[in-house]
Design a protein around this motif. Sequence first.
Motif, short mmCIF file in Angstrom:
data_model
loop_
_atom_site.label_atom_id
_atom_site.label_comp_id
_atom_site.label_asym_id
_atom_site.label_seq_id
_atom_site.Cartn_x
_atom_site.Cartn_y
_atom_site.Cartn_z
N UNK A 360 40.99 49.88 41.07
CA UNK A 360 39.74 49.44 41.69
C UNK A 360 39.91 49.09 43.15
N UNK A 361 41.15 49.08 43.63
CA UNK A 361 41.43 48.82 45.04
C UNK A 361 41.59 50.11 45.85
N UNK A 368 35.49 51.77 43.84
CA UNK A 368 36.18 50.75 44.65
C UNK A 368 35.46 49.42 44.52
N UNK A 369 36.17 48.39 44.07
CA UNK A 369 35.55 47.08 43.83
C UNK A 369 36.61 45.99 43.93
N UNK A 376 40.86 41.15 37.56
CA UNK A 376 41.84 41.72 36.63
C UNK A 376 43.26 41.37 37.03
N UNK A 377 43.55 41.31 38.32
CA UNK A 377 44.89 40.93 38.76
C UNK A 377 45.19 39.48 38.39
N UNK A 378 44.20 38.62 38.49
CA UNK A 378 44.39 37.23 38.10
C UNK A 378 44.70 37.13 36.61
N UNK A 379 43.99 37.94 35.81
CA UNK A 379 44.21 37.93 34.35
C UNK A 379 45.63 38.37 34.02
N UNK A 380 46.11 39.44 34.67
CA UNK A 380 47.46 39.93 34.42
C UNK A 380 48.51 38.96 34.93
N UNK A 381 48.26 38.38 36.10
CA UNK A 381 49.20 37.41 36.66
C UNK A 381 49.32 36.17 35.78
N UNK A 382 48.21 35.76 35.18
CA UNK A 382 48.22 34.59 34.30
C UNK A 382 49.10 34.82 33.09
N UNK A 399 41.91 39.82 51.69
CA UNK A 399 40.50 39.44 51.59
C UNK A 399 40.18 38.15 52.34
N UNK A 400 41.19 37.58 52.99
CA UNK A 400 41.04 36.36 53.80
C UNK A 400 40.49 35.20 52.98
N UNK A 401 41.05 35.06 51.79
CA UNK A 401 40.68 33.94 50.93
C UNK A 401 41.27 32.65 51.50
#
Length: 469
Positions: A360-361, A368-369, A376-382, A399-401
Amino acid sequence: MSAHTVIKHTQHTAGLCRYKFLFGLLCLLFMSDIRADLLSATLDYHQGNFKEAQHEFQKLAYLGNADAIYNIAVMNLHGQGVEKNKAQAYAWFSLAADFGLLDARDTAMLIARQSNNKQPLDDAYNALLKQLSFQWYDQQLRPELNASPAPHASPQRSYTVEPKYPEHAYQNGIEGWVWLEFDIDKSGAVTDISLIDSYPKKTFDQAIINAVKRWQYQGDSKTLPYYNRSLLYHFTTFKGKQYEQSFKSQQREYNEKISDLIDAAEQGNALVQYYIANWLSSEEYNASRLLKYHWQQANANSELLLRSAVNGYANSQYRIGANMLRGEYGKVDREKGLNWILLAAQSGFANAQYRLGQELLNSQYVDYAPNKALTWLKAAAAQGLFSAKRELALLLFELKKPPQQINEALNAALAVDSEHPQLLLLKAKIQAVSNKPLAAQKLAASALEEARNRNWDQSNIEQFIATLP
């Protein structure tokens, strides 16, 4: 209507389900968590747990599982777990016929002949088609397993180190496989190896990882870098001279175990179907040579992998999706491939969640989203997947978070690999943004040195260093 219409528990035949625990070769399979599949749903049915069986069959039906669709029809016909409803039974039997079950068509026609008013039957069928149809399955999920793989531009391995067969496994005639994914950087070096699955657990993992780390690839700007290279590596005693005669000496014992494997696969055990698909992908196992007496078609491994995927097993769903993204089934099919990966991701499979986030990147596609990718990356990282932790930190920075989010993700990844070149480079970029050029220079120098130590590509680090004052 015959009272003897029974639910299906295999891919081909109807009848009463029988179940027994397998032994020997299969013992490790049943140490894993057993997930809902056709066999477990059938067991619930025969134990009178109709509502649970109905729920499980419904989930499998939406994966295109024809036997589950047939079984829902039977339960509507007899009022098991739901109110008796001949119109719904007709609809589900007709749908099962659309999916290729000829006896379902016969039953649907019998219901129609015994009905004074066929309109409610047609209405129920048409309403069901708005939710699920073979056309939908064909367009959204079904791979063409008989098609030849599409030409696929990929880097070629230029240097190989064969893994060392673990001595204890070799001496005891233990066979198995390891499924890895890894990235290949611009220089052709293997980076960030991810262990997806293996059998037996931990027996061969380190041997293949140690070897793959040293592999080298060559390609051009169209093929490098390359992400998510998949490898299913087989360790077989058949390769060793000491066990050249083991096939004959073990054949009787293997035949008994193979019979149990076949029974479990045909009864709808998704996990066993997945394992057999892996065994059938190699010619060199003693077990696979016997399995091929039952599954003789050339693409038997792909057929069983698909059956396991349609039966709800996330590992198989992910591999089917990844294969479709590579064009293994005739052409690159991004939509269907991502649909299968999404199913695996929704089941909680970390590698699928990471892969979905990565896909999605890719800004060259309409799907593209980046914000969905972040989820989804947060879910896998968790779940502890290092590659997801690494990618999450990089994406948050891009993304300048808020700095706190970026640093938390970065520290979580560094806790796994404190000297990872990409992470050290990211840390240097953070220092540069914070107007700390000396700290940025020091970190970038460390990243460069570590990249050299690992024989990884250094161009991105060198480009960043060139921008520093």
